[in-house]
Design a protein around this motif. Structure first.
Motif, PDB file in Angstrom:
ATOM      1  N   GLN A 121     -45.003  21.367 104.630  1.00  9.13           N
ATOM      2  CA  GLN A 121     -45.663  21.979 105.780  1.00  9.13           C
ATOM      3  C   GLN A 121     -45.997  20.908 106.823  1.00  9.13           C
ATOM      4  OE1 GLN A 121     -49.205  24.022 104.715  1.00  9.13           O
ATOM      5  NE2 GLN A 121     -49.733  24.639 106.798  1.00  9.13           N
ATOM      6  N   GLY A 122     -45.668  21.185 108.054  1.00 12.90           N
ATOM      7  CA  GLY A 122     -45.947  20.241 109.127  1.00 12.90           C
ATOM      8  C   GLY A 122     -44.744  19.446 109.568  1.00 12.90           C
ATOM      9  N   MET A 123     -43.664  19.447 108.789  1.00  9.62           N
ATOM     10  CA  MET A 123     -42.459  18.744 109.219  1.00  9.62           C
ATOM     11  C   MET A 123     -41.729  19.570 110.267  1.00  9.62           C
ATOM     12  SD  MET A 123     -40.861  17.092 105.734  1.00  9.62           S
ATOM     13  CE  MET A 123     -39.364  16.627 106.571  1.00  9.62           C
ATOM     14  N   VAL A 124     -41.119  18.885 111.239  1.00  8.89           N
ATOM     15  CA  VAL A 124     -40.416  19.601 112.298  1.00  8.89           C
ATOM     16  C   VAL A 124     -39.089  20.168 111.805  1.00  8.89           C
ATOM     17  CG1 VAL A 124     -41.440  18.200 114.109  1.00  8.89           C
ATOM     18  CG2 VAL A 124     -39.277  17.483 113.101  1.00  8.89           C
ATOM     19  N   TYR A 125     -38.592  19.670 110.671  1.00 13.41           N
ATOM     20  CA  TYR A 125     -37.262  20.088 110.219  1.00 13.41           C
ATOM     21  C   TYR A 125     -37.208  20.100 108.697  1.00 13.41           C
ATOM     22  CZ  TYR A 125     -32.346  19.593 108.904  1.00 13.41           C
ATOM     23  OH  TYR A 125     -31.122  19.750 108.304  1.00 13.41           O
ATOM     24  N   TRP A 126     -36.582  21.131 108.172  1.00 18.17           N
ATOM     25  CA  TRP A 126     -36.219  21.158 106.757  1.00 18.17           C
ATOM     26  C   TRP A 126     -34.904  21.914 106.629  1.00 18.17           C
ATOM     27  CZ3 TRP A 126     -37.490  18.508 102.655  1.00 18.17           C
ATOM     28  CH2 TRP A 126     -37.042  18.940 101.402  1.00 18.17           C
ATOM     29  N   PRO A 127     -33.906  21.386 105.902  1.00 15.94           N
ATOM     30  CA  PRO A 127     -32.584  22.021 105.845  1.00 15.94           C
ATOM     31  C   PRO A 127     -32.636  23.425 105.241  1.00 15.94           C
ATOM     32  CG  PRO A 127     -32.526  19.784 104.966  1.00 15.94           C
ATOM     33  CD  PRO A 127     -33.966  20.139 105.127  1.00 15.94           C
ATOM     34  N   GLN A 128     -31.748  24.267 105.719  1.00 16.74           N
ATOM     35  CA  GLN A 128     -31.565  25.610 105.180  1.00 16.74           C
ATOM     36  C   GLN A 128     -30.524  25.584 104.055  1.00 16.74           C
ATOM     37  OE1 GLN A 128     -33.442  28.453 106.320  1.00 16.74           O
ATOM     38  NE2 GLN A 128     -34.542  26.630 107.014  1.00 16.74           N
ATOM     39  N   PRO A 129     -30.478  26.626 103.218  1.00 13.50           N
ATOM     40  CA  PRO A 129     -29.519  26.636 102.095  1.00 13.50           C
ATOM     41  C   PRO A 129     -28.074  26.412 102.516  1.00 13.50           C
ATOM     42  CG  PRO A 129     -31.146  28.374 101.796  1.00 13.50           C
ATOM     43  CD  PRO A 129     -31.413  27.769 103.146  1.00 13.50           C
ATOM     44  N   ILE A 130     -27.680  26.940 103.677  1.00 11.34           N
ATOM     45  CA  ILE A 130     -26.294  26.762 104.103  1.00 11.34           C
ATOM     46  C   ILE A 130     -25.983  25.290 104.359  1.00 11.34           C
ATOM     47  CG2 ILE A 130     -26.749  27.101 106.585  1.00 11.34           C
ATOM     48  CD1 ILE A 130     -24.064  28.614 106.683  1.00 11.34           C
ATOM     49  N   GLU A 131     -26.973  24.535 104.824  1.00  9.74           N
ATOM     50  CA  GLU A 131     -26.767  23.109 105.051  1.00  9.74           C
ATOM     51  C   GLU A 131     -26.575  22.369 103.735  1.00  9.74           C
ATOM     52  OE1 GLU A 131     -29.308  21.410 108.465  1.00  9.74           O
ATOM     53  OE2 GLU A 131     -30.337  23.263 107.909  1.00  9.74           O
TER      54      GLU A 131
END
Length: 408
Positions: free
Chosen positions: A367-377
């Motif tokens: 929580q708080g990170m600007v980015y986290w990869p999605q499953p497709i990535e």
């Protein structure tokens, strides 16, 4: 285990027993993973990059993180191979060709990650038709292409020399050029980030030498893991003294890399300095897990490297893998951290990562990170890595990479 005892310990399996059914199964599995990744990439192309976790404010993500990481792996592998021959030093027991092929595979993967990061790869030709030679991005494309070609030429020249068709002098010249190019390719990659004045975390003259030191760490670690695995599988015979030399080299590279990190943190976090926010983000903020995994993992690697009793093959492999994971965590810190601190004033943006909690799964954990990869990535990344495994295994099966000359 003492160094003398370790050095005297022979390989457990003769080189003639490598291959067969197990290798073929590995090739098939890698091919299936590669095809699955291509399918997911097709889905990404059809639906657009909106399916990923990347947005306007954080336009680079897991793909570019992997690109940086793999450029380091490739550069390190070629450096390990070319340095002994370039300077007339003793090598590491005939592992040169395996190291170069590993480097070539990593370079292909690095280029692959740039391609999958493009929203419209069919427009790639426009990059060359309307190229801006004043941009570090264009520098990197040029030097990476030259680097890949040079790596292939270096491997070809080595095979020619072993067949008695080339001179040692010409091979040494190619080694020197390859060494310079290996250092340059990672320096130029660093300049893509380090010359961006608007990103406080990236804008530092230390970034280029720091990238080179990281390349030496993860490149040496990867070569160690590969050659120990190949020796265990019976593909090649390698005296333990050569493994020990590489481990000591890895330990030295790790200490240099940690020193650069310490210098950067001290400069940024010194009282009244402008980088206190960066240090807080790394040490105790949303990127703290990656920071501490890197620092502790690399420290453990150094301890293993410089403690004779700990230099057993299982611990060597564990230490090398810790170093590789640590450098990957550094890449995550660098890329995500650069976007984490905004360089413009804007209203607070509500995203899934600011509105979730631990109950929301992995994304909520950060929580708080600007980015986290999605499953497709993650799926596409797995497919590209599968391509690298496929290339490596095919090379081991069909190319003459086994040492045929006496160790230097």
């Amino acid at each position: 285990m003492s160094e003398t005892t370790s050095a005297a310990k022979p390989a457990k399996a003769p080189a003639a027993k490598f291959g067969g059914k197990g290798l073929n199964i590995g090739i098939v599995v890698a091919a299936i993973v590669t095809v699955a990744g291509l399918v997911l990439w097709g889905v990404q192309l059809s639906g657009g990059l909106v399916q990923t976790g990347m947005r306007n404010l954080d336009s680079w993500g897991l793909y570019i993180t992997m690109f940086m990481f793999l450029v380091g792996l490739s550069a390190g592998g070629l450096i390990i191979s070319s340095v002994p021959r370039a300077f007339g030093m003793k090598g590491f027991g005939g592992i040169s060709k395996v190291a170069v092929w590993t480097s070539i595979c990593c370079t292909v993967l690095a280029i692959g990650f740039v391609v999958v990061d493009l929203g419209h790869p069919l427009r790639l030709w426009e990059l060359f038709a309307y190229s801006n030679l004043g941009s570090p991005l264009m520098w990197d494309i040029i030097v990476l292409a030259v680097y890949l070609i040079l790596s292939i030429v270096y491997l070809w020249a080595t095979l020619r020399f072993e067949g008695g068709k080339g001179s040692e002098k010409s091979l040494r010249v190619i080694s020197v050029v390859a060494l310079v190019c290996a250092i340059l390719v990672h320096s130029v990659t660093a300049w893509i980030f380090g010359l961006q004045q608007g990103r406080e975390m990236w804008y530092t003259a230390l970034l280029a030498p720091w990238f080179v030191s990281s390349a030496l760490v993860c490149g040496t670690a990867l070569v160690l893991v590969v050659v120990i695995a190949l020796r265990k599988a019976g593909y090649l015979e390698l005296a333990q003294e050569n493994v020990v030399k590489m481990v000591k080299l890895l330990g030295a590279f790790v200490l240099v890399d940690l020193y650069f990190f310490g210098c950067d943190l001290l400069t940024a976090g010194f009282p009244n300095a402008s980088g206190a926010e960066v240090v807080a983000m790394l040490v105790s903020g949303p990127l703290a897990p990656f920071f501490w995994i890197e620092v502790i993992g690399c420290a453990v690697t150094a301890i293993i490297a410089f403690t004779p009793r700990l230099r057993t093959n299982p611990l060597i492999v564990a230490g090398a893998l810790l170093a590789i994971v640590g450098i990957f965590c550094k890449r995550v810190q660098l890329l995500v951290g650069g976007f984490q601190i905004p360089n413009i004033d804007y209203a607070g943006v509500v995203t899934p990562y600011t509105a979730t909690n631990w109950a929301g799964g992995m994304a909520g954990a950060y929580q708080g990170m600007v980015y986290w990869p999605q499953p497709i990535e993650f799926g596409v990344v797995l497919g590209v890595v599968g391509l690298g495994a496929l290339l490596l295994l095919l090379g081991l099966k069909f190319l003459p990479l086994k040492p045929v000359e006496k160790p230097q």
